[in-house]
Design an enzyme around this catalytic site. Structure first.
Site, PDB file in Angstrom:
ATOM      1  N   ASP A   1       0.956  -1.185   0.129  1.00 50.27           N
ATOM      2  CA  ASP A   1       0.090   0.081   0.113  1.00 50.27           C
ATOM      3  C   ASP A   1       1.052   1.307   0.066  1.00 50.27           C
ATOM      4  OD1 ASP A   1      -2.194  -1.523   0.131  1.00 50.27           O
ATOM      5  OD2 ASP A   1      -2.529  -1.460   2.185  1.00 50.27           O
TER       6      ASP A   1
ATOM      7  N   ASP B   1      -7.166  -1.155  -4.320  1.00 46.41           N
ATOM      8  CA  ASP B   1      -8.352  -1.191  -3.329  1.00 46.41           C
ATOM      9  C   ASP B   1      -9.316   0.050  -3.864  1.00 46.41           C
ATOM     10  OD1 ASP B   1      -7.036  -2.821  -1.632  1.00 46.41           O
ATOM     11  OD2 ASP B   1      -5.919  -1.273  -0.609  1.00 46.41           O
TER      12      ASP B   1
END
Length: 233
Positions: A173, A192
């Protein structure tokens, strides 16, 4: 033969001769009526299972899912190369930060240590989307499912091929909102974002009663009750 017999036969012959052409126009009119169909009396064709359905949208699904996957992999490779071990980069006055996090669980820090279960869920989601894509004929559904499929495969690739090992890999991330370390909103990635946008699209389509096979369910209007007239006194 007398003149009277001749005169008696002549009207009968004339009547017989005149009666023959009377039927011909009638028959012609019947044939014309059979050939000519009034516009108000056109019979609609019966429902055709193949001719009335929209075209399959598998191509849109594949292109969108492949684009999301390619962008997700590219951004994660760049994040590992330039952001790992570096200070966060502030963008748009602090609205967005480029940082680096290896996430062992799901969003919001949930399910840490259960990476293999999340990998199985991602496999199930991808398999289900591929299974229903055989009857996918709605373009909005193709967009929503394409985003979800690309995002699910993107994060699944991390869990399969990144450290510490297959089915236990940590997801990369690198995007954070309003804070450099994810204290306002959890750090996320392109996959995401695609999953959230695709899921929201599918929910809206379901609420609008639009199916992935192109059919639209319409609720029949409620019957209008006739107003009761007062009885005469």
């Amino acid at each position: 033969m007398t003149d009277e017999s001749k005169t008696a036969e002549t009207p009968a012959e004339e009547e017989a001769g005149e009666s023959k052409p009377v039927d011909e126009p009638a028959e012609a009119e019947v044939e014309a009526e059979e050939k000519t169909v009034s516009p108000d009396e056109v019979v609609e064709p019966e429902f055709s299972l193949t001719g009335s359905l929209p075209q399959p949208r598998i191509k849109i699904l594949a292109i969108l899912a492949g684009s999301v996957l390619a962008l997700d992999v590219l951004t994660k490779v760049l994040s590992v190369a330039f952001l790992e071990g570096a200070d966060p980069i502030k963008l748009f006055g602090g609205v967005l930060y480029l940082t680096f996090v290896r996430n062992p669980g799901a969003a919001f820090g949930m399910a840490e240590g259960m990476t293999w279960i999340l990998a199985l869920i991602a496999l199930g989601v991808a398999g289900f989307i591929l299974w229903i894509s055989r009857n996918l004929r709605s373009q909005p559904w193709a967009v929503g499912l394409g985003l979800v499929l690309g995002g699910a495969v993107g994060n699944l690739a991390d869990r399969l091929f990144r450290e510490p090992g297959p089915m236990r890999g940590h997801v990369v991330d690198f995007l954070s909102l309003f804070d450099a370390y994810g204290r306002v909103w959890p750090v996320f990635n392109v996959a995401d974002m695609a999953i959230v946008c695709g899921g929201a699209t599918i929910i809206v389509l379901a609420l609008m009663q639009h199916d992935y096979d192109g059919t639209i369910h319409k609720t029949p209007p409620a019957p209008v009750e006739s107003e009761s007239q007062p009885e005469p006194k």
